[in-house]
Structure formats: C-alpha cells, structure tokens
Scaffold this active site. Structure first.
Site, PDB file in Angstrom:
ATOM      1  N   HIS A  44       0.834  -1.204   0.000  1.00 59.31           N
ATOM      2  CA  HIS A  44       0.000   0.000   0.000  1.00 59.31           C
ATOM      3  C   HIS A  44       0.870   1.255   0.000  1.00 59.31           C
ATOM      4  O   HIS A  44       0.581   2.234  -0.697  1.00 59.31           O
ATOM      5  CB  HIS A  44      -0.887   0.040   1.248  1.00 59.31           C
ATOM      6  CG  HIS A  44      -1.925  -1.039   1.325  1.00 59.31           C
ATOM      7  ND1 HIS A  44      -1.906  -2.021   2.281  1.00 59.31           N
ATOM      8  CD2 HIS A  44      -3.010  -1.294   0.552  1.00 59.31           C
ATOM      9  CE1 HIS A  44      -2.943  -2.827   2.120  1.00 59.31           C
ATOM     10  NE2 HIS A  44      -3.624  -2.417   1.062  1.00 59.31           N
ATOM     11  N   LYS A 156      -1.346  -7.369  -7.410  1.00 65.58           N
ATOM     12  CA  LYS A 156      -1.537  -8.672  -6.775  1.00 65.58           C
ATOM     13  C   LYS A 156      -2.942  -9.206  -7.029  1.00 65.58           C
ATOM     14  O   LYS A 156      -3.138 -10.357  -7.361  1.00 65.58           O
ATOM     15  CB  LYS A 156      -1.289  -8.592  -5.273  1.00 65.58           C
ATOM     16  CG  LYS A 156      -1.360  -9.959  -4.607  1.00 65.58           C
ATOM     17  CD  LYS A 156      -1.206  -9.881  -3.113  1.00 65.58           C
ATOM     18  CE  LYS A 156      -2.504  -9.565  -2.422  1.00 65.58           C
ATOM     19  NZ  LYS A 156      -3.482 -10.669  -2.454  1.00 65.58           N
ATOM     20  N   ARG A 194      -4.082  -9.923   4.615  1.00 64.24           N
ATOM     21  CA  ARG A 194      -4.511 -11.222   5.167  1.00 64.24           C
ATOM     22  C   ARG A 194      -3.331 -12.084   5.618  1.00 64.24           C
ATOM     23  O   ARG A 194      -3.546 -13.086   6.297  1.00 64.24           O
ATOM     24  CB  ARG A 194      -5.370 -11.963   4.148  1.00 64.24           C
ATOM     25  CG  ARG A 194      -6.756 -11.344   3.999  1.00 64.24           C
ATOM     26  CD  ARG A 194      -7.700 -12.211   3.182  1.00 64.24           C
ATOM     27  NE  ARG A 194      -9.073 -11.740   3.266  1.00 64.24           N
ATOM     28  CZ  ARG A 194      -9.680 -10.978   2.357  1.00 64.24           C
ATOM     29  NH1 ARG A 194      -9.027 -10.592   1.277  1.00 64.24           N
ATOM     30  NH2 ARG A 194     -10.929 -10.583   2.523  1.00 64.24           N
TER      31      ARG A 194
END
Ligand code: PAF
Length: 286
Positions: A44, A156, A194
C-alpha cells in the site's frame, strides 16, 4: 516529522470528502486516490508514494467494504487499525484519509450494483459469489466521492485490477487506473493484509506459491507450453508445502480468458489457495 505527516486529515463523511474534492479541483489541484481496506503494508505504501509523486493531493480510502464479503468470510475479523494506518499514510506523504463508516457509504441497502457478467464469476468469482460486484460498486462510489484523475491498485489482485480497468473504460469514468507491482516478502510471499492471519509456519510454507511460479516460469522459458503441465507444477509445489489449492488457472494477460491447451501468447498464472484457514491469491506473468 515530515511536512505531510502533520497535515494528514481524516475525513469520515462521504459528503464532506465530495465537497473537499470539488474545492481542490476548483483550485486546479490534481487528485490521486488509493482505495484500501486498511491494515496497510509496504505494498500500500508503494501505491501511496506513487500517487504522491503524480498528484497534488493523495486521498487514501480505508473502508472494509461489507458488500464485497460473503456471509462466511472474514468481514468481522478483518484487521482494523485506523490510527496506525493514518500515520503510515501521513509518513508516505498522503494528504487525506477517507475513513467512512458502513452507514455513511450505505445509508440504505445497496440496490444498484456494477456487474461484469463475463468475468465476475470466473476464477476468484467462482468461489466468492457477489465479491466482484461488491468491489466494482464500492470503487465506482469512491470514484464519484473522491473525484480522482488517477487511482492506484496493486497488481496482486490481478482479476480485480482487470475488472476495475474494464469498468472505468466501459463506463467512461474520467480516471486513469494505475497498477503497481506486487511487493513480496523475502520468501516470495506476496504482501497482503490477510498475511496477518498466518502462523509463522504457514507464512514460511506460503512461500511455495512463489516457488511454484518460478518453476513454471523456468519450464516455460525452456519451451514447455502445455497448460496442463505448467498448472500441475505450480499445484504440486504448493501442495507439497501443505497448501490447499482452490484453483490454478492460466489466462490471457489482456482479456483474462482461460488459455485452454498451449501458452502461445502473453499469459498469466492465477492461483488461489489456503494455508491453514487463510485464503491467499497471487499471480505471475509467464
Ligand atoms: O483491494 C482492496 O483492498 C479492495 O477490494 C478495494 C479495491 C479497496 C475495494 O474495497
């Protein structure tokens, strides 16, 4: 403390952000948007830095979007840590964090969705019914609220990025969609919010996804074009590390259609698998 860190502003209302963006545009400022669900990591941060470089104002949205989660998925336990995320955004040079509550984004149950019937049920969509309609709908809303001229997404989530590009093009959103390379851990595991669910052992084992990709790339480089062979190499390597493969698919890079027998054009290997209870996705270009 850097200049922008002091200035990071958290806006929680969509109406307030919409007004703010209108004001910025009237002042001739360009807006970059980085849509996220928070639990920010280096991937990010690289998107935020790209946006900061390209635009006068960078807005990072942090919203765990209920509409893209299935009933048995991880909406409730998805990591939420707004203040730490906002600090990271400030350090990366962003100007605004947009952090609405679900009842601000969805004051009434959503009835109008953006669909891509051709692609939303393939690959991840086959295992997550409704997921991509939820993603496209919230991204469309974010575009209308934040009014960016550029929006930044990680490569991704390859299918997601493709669907967002298609939506922006099909529906004439005046937004340039910019994809950024996947950032990986030392063992090749793609960075993802995650990954926090993984035990140390699972995190190590999940490096097998990338090992599988490298093996497939090597074989392809040696002239192996059989889809079945390339897929089985990736699957075997992940399974040897105790991963449970949901799917391995080889798709055309440009339209995401499955490659049936031989890889003859630019193609991408898509994988979804579980390590323990954690579902991971990744891809590599052959
Ligand atoms: O990739 C994500 O984090 C989400 O799917 C997105 C694009 C922010 C929409 O909620």
């Amino acid at each position: 403390m850097r200049k922008n860190e002091e200035k990071i502003k958290i806006i929680r209302s969509s109406l307030a952000l919409q007004k703010n963006s209108k004001k910025m545009l009237a002042q001739g400022k360009s807006i970059g948007l980085v849509p996220t669900m928070g639990a920010l990591h280096k991937g990010h941060v690289s998107l935020i830095k790209k946006s900061v470089k390209d635009n006068d104002i960078t807005i990072v949205s942090i919203f765990v979007n209920p509409v893209q989660f299935g009933a048995n998925e991880d909406f409730a336990k998805y990591p939420r840590r707004l203040l730490a995320d906002a600090k990271l955004c400030g350090e990366a040079g962003a100007s605004i964090v947009f952090a609405p509550q679900p009842n601000d984004m969805y004051p009434f149950p959503l009835q109008t969705f953006v669909h891509n019937p051709a692609l939303e049920s393939l690959y991840c969509g086959a295992y997550r019914p409704g997921h991509f309609a939820g993603v496209l709908s919230v991204v469309a809303k974010l575009f209308n609220i934040a009014a960016p001229s550029k929006a930044y997404f990680g490569e991704k989530d390859f299918q997601q990025l493709h669907l967002i590009r298609k939506m922006a093009c099909d529906l004439n959103f005046p937004v340039k969609i910019i994809g950024a390379k996947t950032i990986r851990e030392k063992n090749g595991l793609a960075m993802s919010s995650r990954n926090e669910y993984l035990s140390l052992e699972e995190r190590v084992a999940a490096g097998s996804i990338y090992a599988g990709f490298l093996a497939a790339k090597k074989l392809h480089g040696q002239g192996v074009v059989s889809v079945a062979k390339l897929k089985s190499v990736v699957k075997e390597i992940i399974e040897r590390a105790s991963g449970k493969v949901q799917y391995v698919e080889i798709v055309n890079k440009n339209d995401l259609m499955p490659v049936r027998a031989k890889v003859l054009k630019k193609a991408v290997v898509l994988v979804a698998c579980h390590f323990g209870k954690t579902r991971l996705i990744d891809h590599v270009e052959l």
